[in-house]
Design an enzyme around this catalytic site. Sequence first.
Site, mmCIF file in Angstrom:
data_model
loop_
_atom_site.group_PDB
_atom_site.id
_atom_site.type_symbol
_atom_site.label_atom_id
_atom_site.label_comp_id
_atom_site.label_asym_id
_atom_site.label_seq_id
_atom_site.Cartn_x
_atom_site.Cartn_y
_atom_site.Cartn_z
ATOM 1 N N ASN A 1 0.843 -1.195 0.000
ATOM 2 C CA ASN A 1 0.000 0.000 0.000
ATOM 3 C C ASN A 1 0.888 1.258 0.000
ATOM 4 O O ASN A 1 2.100 1.157 -0.087
ATOM 5 C CB ASN A 1 -0.932 -0.063 1.220
ATOM 6 C CG ASN A 1 -2.271 0.565 0.933
ATOM 7 O OD1 ASN A 1 -2.332 1.646 0.354
ATOM 8 N ND2 ASN A 1 -3.340 -0.101 1.326
ATOM 9 N N HIS B 1 23.428 3.901 11.147
ATOM 10 C CA HIS B 1 24.620 4.739 11.255
ATOM 11 C C HIS B 1 25.406 4.252 12.477
ATOM 12 O O HIS B 1 24.829 3.696 13.415
ATOM 13 C CB HIS B 1 24.222 6.208 11.421
ATOM 14 C CG HIS B 1 23.568 6.765 10.188
ATOM 15 N ND1 HIS B 1 24.276 7.164 9.086
ATOM 16 C CD2 HIS B 1 22.268 6.933 9.866
ATOM 17 C CE1 HIS B 1 23.452 7.572 8.146
ATOM 18 N NE2 HIS B 1 22.215 7.443 8.588
ATOM 19 N N LYS C 1 6.259 -7.956 19.742
ATOM 20 C CA LYS C 1 6.319 -9.249 20.458
ATOM 21 C C LYS C 1 5.149 -10.117 20.003
ATOM 22 O O LYS C 1 4.095 -9.593 19.611
ATOM 23 C CB LYS C 1 6.180 -9.017 21.972
ATOM 24 C CG LYS C 1 7.281 -8.166 22.571
ATOM 25 C CD LYS C 1 8.114 -8.983 23.544
ATOM 26 C CE LYS C 1 9.455 -8.372 23.824
ATOM 27 N NZ LYS C 1 9.518 -7.334 24.797
ATOM 28 N N ARG D 1 -0.098 -13.978 19.873
ATOM 29 C CA ARG D 1 -0.701 -15.321 19.903
ATOM 30 C C ARG D 1 -0.397 -16.056 18.620
ATOM 31 O O ARG D 1 0.034 -15.453 17.630
ATOM 32 C CB ARG D 1 -2.217 -15.230 20.117
ATOM 33 C CG ARG D 1 -2.987 -14.638 18.937
ATOM 34 C CD ARG D 1 -4.481 -14.782 19.199
ATOM 35 N NE ARG D 1 -5.305 -14.146 18.193
ATOM 36 C CZ ARG D 1 -5.732 -14.744 17.068
ATOM 37 N NH1 ARG D 1 -5.355 -15.975 16.781
ATOM 38 N NH2 ARG D 1 -6.526 -14.084 16.228
HETATM 39 C C1 LIG Z 1 -2.608 -3.972 2.483
HETATM 40 C C2 LIG Z 1 -3.016 -3.570 3.846
HETATM 41 O O1 LIG Z 1 -2.533 -4.142 4.733
HETATM 42 S S1 LIG Z 1 -4.109 -2.327 4.101
HETATM 43 C C3 LIG Z 1 -4.795 -2.606 5.725
HETATM 44 C C4 LIG Z 1 -4.002 -1.974 6.810
HETATM 45 N N1 LIG Z 1 -4.585 -2.392 8.069
HETATM 46 C C5 LIG Z 1 -3.860 -2.490 9.175
HETATM 47 O O2 LIG Z 1 -2.675 -2.189 9.156
HETATM 48 C C6 LIG Z 1 -4.508 -3.040 10.389
HETATM 49 C C7 LIG Z 1 -3.637 -4.141 11.015
HETATM 50 N N2 LIG Z 1 -4.380 -4.878 12.024
HETATM 51 C C8 LIG Z 1 -3.967 -5.020 13.307
HETATM 52 O O3 LIG Z 1 -2.958 -4.434 13.717
HETATM 53 C C9 LIG Z 1 -4.827 -5.937 14.183
HETATM 54 O O4 LIG Z 1 -4.811 -5.422 15.495
HETATM 55 C C10 LIG Z 1 -4.305 -7.394 14.169
HETATM 56 C C11 LIG Z 1 -4.691 -8.053 12.845
HETATM 57 C C12 LIG Z 1 -2.782 -7.467 14.353
HETATM 58 C C13 LIG Z 1 -4.834 -8.201 15.365
HETATM 59 O O5 LIG Z 1 -6.215 -8.276 15.302
HETATM 60 P P1 LIG Z 1 -7.003 -9.224 16.330
HETATM 61 O O6 LIG Z 1 -6.567 -10.633 16.243
HETATM 62 O O7 LIG Z 1 -8.452 -8.941 16.122
HETATM 63 O O8 LIG Z 1 -6.475 -8.757 17.735
HETATM 64 P P2 LIG Z 1 -7.276 -8.044 18.914
HETATM 65 O O9 LIG Z 1 -7.827 -6.741 18.425
HETATM 66 O O10 LIG Z 1 -8.207 -9.054 19.521
HETATM 67 O O11 LIG Z 1 -6.101 -7.720 19.938
HETATM 68 C C14 LIG Z 1 -5.477 -8.710 20.743
HETATM 69 C C15 LIG Z 1 -4.521 -7.995 21.684
HETATM 70 O O12 LIG Z 1 -3.415 -7.461 20.908
HETATM 71 C C16 LIG Z 1 -3.344 -6.041 21.046
HETATM 72 N N3 LIG Z 1 -3.036 -5.490 19.734
HETATM 73 C C17 LIG Z 1 -3.689 -5.720 18.573
HETATM 74 N N4 LIG Z 1 -3.132 -5.033 17.580
HETATM 75 C C18 LIG Z 1 -2.098 -4.353 18.112
HETATM 76 C C19 LIG Z 1 -1.145 -3.456 17.573
HETATM 77 N N5 LIG Z 1 -1.165 -3.163 16.294
HETATM 78 N N6 LIG Z 1 -0.212 -2.952 18.379
HETATM 79 C C20 LIG Z 1 -0.202 -3.267 19.706
HETATM 80 N N7 LIG Z 1 -1.092 -4.116 20.283
HETATM 81 C C21 LIG Z 1 -2.018 -4.649 19.483
HETATM 82 C C22 LIG Z 1 -4.740 -5.631 21.511
HETATM 83 O O13 LIG Z 1 -4.702 -4.417 22.212
HETATM 84 C C23 LIG Z 1 -5.132 -6.790 22.376
HETATM 85 O O14 LIG Z 1 -4.473 -6.668 23.619
HETATM 86 P P3 LIG Z 1 -5.189 -7.168 25.003
HETATM 87 O O15 LIG Z 1 -5.340 -8.657 24.838
HETATM 88 O O16 LIG Z 1 -4.222 -6.759 26.059
HETATM 89 O O17 LIG Z 1 -6.513 -6.479 25.053
#
Ligand SMILES: CC(=O)SCCNC(=O)CCNC(=O)[C@H](O)C(C)(C)COP(=O)(O)OP(=O)(O)OC[C@H]1O[C@@H](n2cnc3c(N)ncnc32)[C@H](O)[C@@H]1OP(=O)(O)O
Length: 196
Positions: free
Chosen positions: A86, A116, A181, A184
Amino acid sequence: MNLEEQRKFILSGKVYNDLTPELVKARENTVFLTNKYNESFGKPSEEREAILKELLKSIGKNVHFEPTFRCEFGFNITIGNNFYANFDCVMLDGGGIEIGNNVLFGPRVGIYTSNHSIDVEERINGGCYAKPVKIGNNVWIGAGVHINQGVTIGNNTIIGSGSVVTKDIPDNVIAAGVPCKVIRKITEKDKTGYKP
Ligand SMILES: CC(=O)SCCNC(=O)CCNC(=O)[C@H](O)C(C)(C)COP(=O)(O)OP(=O)(O)OC[C@H]1O[C@@H](n2cnc3c(N)ncnc32)[C@H](O)[C@@H]1OP(=O)(O)O
Protein backbone atom coordinates in the site's frame (compact mmCIF):
# COMPACT_ATOMS: atom_id res chain seq x y z
CA MET A 1 36.39 0.41 -4.65
CA ASN A 2 33.88 0.55 -7.48
CA LEU A 3 30.13 0.36 -6.80
CA GLU A 4 29.92 -3.44 -7.10
CA GLU A 5 32.85 -3.90 -4.69
CA GLN A 6 31.22 -1.49 -2.23
CA ARG A 7 27.87 -3.30 -2.59
CA LYS A 8 29.54 -6.61 -1.61
CA PHE A 9 31.49 -4.96 1.23
CA ILE A 10 28.25 -3.53 2.68
CA LEU A 11 26.56 -6.93 2.41
CA SER A 12 29.46 -8.46 4.41
CA GLY A 13 28.21 -6.50 7.46
CA LYS A 14 31.44 -4.51 7.98
CA VAL A 15 31.33 -0.79 8.77
CA TYR A 16 31.37 1.14 5.49
CA ASN A 17 31.54 4.76 4.37
CA ASP A 18 28.00 5.79 3.49
CA LEU A 19 29.11 8.96 1.70
CA THR A 20 31.37 7.78 -1.14
CA PRO A 21 30.70 9.37 -4.55
CA GLU A 22 29.69 5.95 -5.97
CA LEU A 23 27.01 5.38 -3.28
CA VAL A 24 25.73 8.96 -3.54
CA LYS A 25 25.42 8.57 -7.33
CA ALA A 26 23.73 5.14 -6.99
CA ARG A 27 21.12 6.63 -4.62
CA GLU A 28 20.53 9.46 -7.09
CA ASN A 29 19.94 6.96 -9.93
CA THR A 30 17.52 5.08 -7.69
CA VAL A 31 15.49 8.24 -7.04
CA PHE A 32 15.17 8.78 -10.80
CA LEU A 33 14.03 5.17 -11.33
CA THR A 34 11.55 5.19 -8.44
CA ASN A 35 10.19 8.52 -9.75
CA LYS A 36 9.66 6.78 -13.10
CA TYR A 37 7.90 3.84 -11.41
CA ASN A 38 5.68 6.08 -9.29
CA GLU A 39 4.76 8.22 -12.30
CA SER A 40 3.85 5.06 -14.27
CA PHE A 41 0.87 4.46 -11.94
CA GLY A 42 -2.17 3.45 -14.02
CA LYS A 43 -0.11 2.21 -16.97
CA PRO A 44 -0.20 -1.51 -18.00
CA SER A 45 1.31 -3.80 -15.36
CA GLU A 46 3.91 -5.19 -17.82
CA GLU A 47 5.26 -1.65 -18.31
CA ARG A 48 5.42 -0.99 -14.58
CA GLU A 49 7.02 -4.38 -13.82
CA ALA A 50 9.69 -3.71 -16.46
CA ILE A 51 10.76 -0.62 -14.45
CA LEU A 52 10.84 -2.70 -11.25
CA LYS A 53 13.01 -5.32 -13.01
CA GLU A 54 15.49 -2.58 -13.86
CA LEU A 55 15.36 -1.21 -10.31
CA LEU A 56 15.34 -4.35 -8.11
CA LYS A 57 17.54 -7.46 -7.88
CA SER A 58 14.67 -9.78 -8.77
CA ILE A 59 10.87 -9.90 -8.72
CA GLY A 60 8.29 -12.61 -9.27
CA LYS A 61 4.93 -12.25 -11.01
CA ASN A 62 2.32 -9.72 -9.96
CA VAL A 63 4.39 -7.29 -7.90
CA HIS A 64 2.67 -3.96 -7.19
CA PHE A 65 3.47 -0.88 -5.10
CA GLU A 66 0.93 1.90 -4.70
CA PRO A 67 2.56 5.32 -4.97
CA THR A 68 4.89 6.35 -3.50
CA PHE A 69 7.60 3.66 -3.39
CA ARG A 70 11.12 4.68 -2.32
CA CYS A 71 14.25 2.57 -1.83
CA GLU A 72 17.92 3.29 -1.18
CA PHE A 73 19.53 1.27 -4.00
CA GLY A 74 16.98 -1.31 -5.16
CA PHE A 75 19.69 -3.73 -6.34
CA ASN A 76 19.60 -5.67 -3.04
CA ILE A 77 15.82 -6.28 -3.03
CA THR A 78 14.29 -9.66 -3.95
CA ILE A 79 10.49 -10.03 -4.02
CA GLY A 80 8.48 -13.20 -4.77
CA ASN A 81 5.14 -13.63 -6.56
CA ASN A 82 1.94 -11.75 -5.66
CA PHE A 83 3.33 -8.86 -3.65
CA TYR A 84 1.19 -5.85 -2.78
CA ALA A 85 2.43 -2.73 -0.93
CA ASN A 86 0.00 0.00 0.00
CA PHE A 87 0.98 3.72 -0.10
CA ASP A 88 4.36 5.18 0.89
CA CYS A 89 6.57 2.12 1.28
CA VAL A 90 10.25 2.76 2.07
CA MET A 91 13.02 0.14 1.81
CA LEU A 92 16.63 0.96 2.75
CA ASP A 93 18.24 -2.11 1.21
CA GLY A 94 22.02 -1.78 1.70
CA GLY A 95 22.07 -4.99 3.79
CA GLY A 96 19.72 -6.93 1.51
CA ILE A 97 15.95 -7.46 1.64
CA GLU A 98 14.28 -10.78 0.74
CA ILE A 99 10.49 -11.01 0.58
CA GLY A 100 8.66 -14.29 -0.12
CA ASN A 101 5.44 -15.04 -2.03
CA ASN A 102 1.95 -13.65 -1.28
CA VAL A 103 3.14 -10.84 0.99
CA LEU A 104 0.96 -7.81 1.84
CA PHE A 105 2.19 -4.47 3.20
CA GLY A 106 -0.16 -1.89 4.69
CA PRO A 107 0.48 1.81 4.06
CA ARG A 108 3.70 3.47 5.29
CA VAL A 109 5.74 0.33 5.94
CA GLY A 110 9.49 0.93 6.34
CA ILE A 111 12.35 -1.57 6.19
CA TYR A 112 15.74 -0.27 7.32
CA THR A 113 18.71 -2.62 6.86
CA SER A 114 21.35 0.00 7.70
CA ASN A 115 22.33 1.74 10.92
CA HIS A 116 24.62 4.74 11.26
CA SER A 117 27.57 3.98 13.55
CA ILE A 118 26.88 4.19 17.26
CA ASP A 119 30.23 5.92 17.93
CA VAL A 120 29.85 9.64 17.30
CA GLU A 121 33.23 10.17 15.53
CA GLU A 122 32.57 7.22 13.19
CA ARG A 123 29.00 8.43 12.56
CA ILE A 124 29.93 11.99 11.60
CA ASN A 125 32.56 10.55 9.26
CA GLY A 126 30.00 8.47 7.36
CA GLY A 127 30.29 5.15 9.25
CA CYS A 128 27.36 2.75 8.68
CA TYR A 129 26.72 -0.98 9.01
CA ALA A 130 23.99 -3.12 7.51
CA LYS A 131 22.26 -6.46 8.19
CA PRO A 132 19.68 -8.25 6.02
CA VAL A 133 15.90 -8.35 6.51
CA LYS A 134 13.96 -11.47 5.47
CA ILE A 135 10.19 -11.77 5.24
CA GLY A 136 8.71 -15.25 4.64
CA ASN A 137 5.77 -16.37 2.51
CA ASN A 138 2.15 -15.30 3.12
CA VAL A 139 3.07 -12.53 5.58
CA TRP A 140 0.88 -9.48 6.24
CA ILE A 141 2.70 -6.40 7.59
CA GLY A 142 0.21 -3.86 9.02
CA ALA A 143 0.18 -0.12 8.48
CA GLY A 144 3.03 2.02 9.73
CA VAL A 145 5.29 -0.86 10.74
CA HIS A 146 9.02 -0.21 11.01
CA ILE A 147 11.31 -3.22 10.47
CA ASN A 148 14.87 -2.73 11.72
CA GLN A 149 18.04 -4.37 10.45
CA GLY A 150 18.82 -8.07 10.88
CA VAL A 151 15.24 -9.23 11.38
CA THR A 152 13.57 -12.36 9.94
CA ILE A 153 9.75 -12.61 9.93
CA GLY A 154 8.38 -16.16 9.60
CA ASN A 155 5.86 -17.60 7.15
CA ASN A 156 2.12 -16.84 7.50
CA THR A 157 2.73 -14.29 10.26
CA ILE A 158 0.89 -10.98 10.81
CA ILE A 159 2.61 -7.88 12.21
CA GLY A 160 0.12 -5.46 13.83
CA SER A 161 -0.08 -1.84 12.75
CA GLY A 162 2.39 0.59 14.27
CA SER A 163 4.85 -2.08 15.41
CA VAL A 164 8.62 -1.65 15.52
CA VAL A 165 10.17 -5.04 14.72
CA THR A 166 13.61 -5.34 16.34
CA LYS A 167 13.96 -9.14 16.71
CA ASP A 168 13.03 -12.26 14.70
CA ILE A 169 9.33 -13.21 14.69
CA PRO A 170 8.41 -16.91 14.15
CA ASP A 171 6.00 -18.56 11.66
CA ASN A 172 2.19 -18.57 12.11
CA VAL A 173 1.78 -15.86 14.76
CA ILE A 174 0.27 -12.43 15.29
CA ALA A 175 2.93 -10.12 16.71
CA ALA A 176 2.61 -6.42 17.53
CA GLY A 177 3.85 -3.53 19.62
CA VAL A 178 6.95 -1.47 20.28
CA PRO A 179 9.12 -3.48 20.42
CA CYS A 180 7.16 -6.09 18.45
CA LYS A 181 6.32 -9.25 20.46
CA VAL A 182 4.24 -12.35 19.74
CA ILE A 183 0.61 -11.89 20.90
CA ARG A 184 -0.70 -15.32 19.90
CA LYS A 185 -0.55 -18.19 17.41
CA ILE A 186 -2.79 -18.23 14.34
CA THR A 187 -4.96 -21.38 14.54
CA GLU A 188 -7.87 -23.15 12.84
CA LYS A 189 -10.18 -21.03 15.04
CA ASP A 190 -9.24 -18.02 12.87
CA LYS A 191 -11.11 -19.53 9.90
CA THR A 192 -14.41 -17.73 9.33
CA GLY A 193 -15.81 -19.88 6.51
CA TYR A 194 -15.14 -17.13 3.96
CA LYS A 195 -14.96 -18.37 0.34
CA PRO A 196 -13.91 -16.01 -2.46
C1 LIG B 1 -2.61 -3.97 2.48
C2 LIG B 1 -3.02 -3.57 3.85
O1 LIG B 1 -2.53 -4.14 4.73
S1 LIG B 1 -4.11 -2.33 4.10
C3 LIG B 1 -4.80 -2.61 5.72
C4 LIG B 1 -4.00 -1.97 6.81
N1 LIG B 1 -4.59 -2.39 8.07
C5 LIG B 1 -3.86 -2.49 9.17
O2 LIG B 1 -2.68 -2.19 9.16
C6 LIG B 1 -4.51 -3.04 10.39
C7 LIG B 1 -3.64 -4.14 11.01
N2 LIG B 1 -4.38 -4.88 12.02
C8 LIG B 1 -3.97 -5.02 13.31
O3 LIG B 1 -2.96 -4.43 13.72
C9 LIG B 1 -4.83 -5.94 14.18
O4 LIG B 1 -4.81 -5.42 15.49
C10 LIG B 1 -4.30 -7.39 14.17
C11 LIG B 1 -4.69 -8.05 12.85
C12 LIG B 1 -2.78 -7.47 14.35
C13 LIG B 1 -4.83 -8.20 15.36
O5 LIG B 1 -6.22 -8.28 15.30
P1 LIG B 1 -7.00 -9.22 16.33
O6 LIG B 1 -6.57 -10.63 16.24
O7 LIG B 1 -8.45 -8.94 16.12
O8 LIG B 1 -6.47 -8.76 17.73
P2 LIG B 1 -7.28 -8.04 18.91
O9 LIG B 1 -7.83 -6.74 18.43
O10 LIG B 1 -8.21 -9.05 19.52
O11 LIG B 1 -6.10 -7.72 19.94
C14 LIG B 1 -5.48 -8.71 20.74
C15 LIG B 1 -4.52 -8.00 21.68
O12 LIG B 1 -3.42 -7.46 20.91
C16 LIG B 1 -3.34 -6.04 21.05
N3 LIG B 1 -3.04 -5.49 19.73
C17 LIG B 1 -3.69 -5.72 18.57
N4 LIG B 1 -3.13 -5.03 17.58
C18 LIG B 1 -2.10 -4.35 18.11
C19 LIG B 1 -1.14 -3.46 17.57
N5 LIG B 1 -1.17 -3.16 16.29
N6 LIG B 1 -0.21 -2.95 18.38
C20 LIG B 1 -0.20 -3.27 19.71
N7 LIG B 1 -1.09 -4.12 20.28
C21 LIG B 1 -2.02 -4.65 19.48
C22 LIG B 1 -4.74 -5.63 21.51
O13 LIG B 1 -4.70 -4.42 22.21
C23 LIG B 1 -5.13 -6.79 22.38
O14 LIG B 1 -4.47 -6.67 23.62
P3 LIG B 1 -5.19 -7.17 25.00
O15 LIG B 1 -5.34 -8.66 24.84
O16 LIG B 1 -4.22 -6.76 26.06
O17 LIG B 1 -6.51 -6.48 25.05
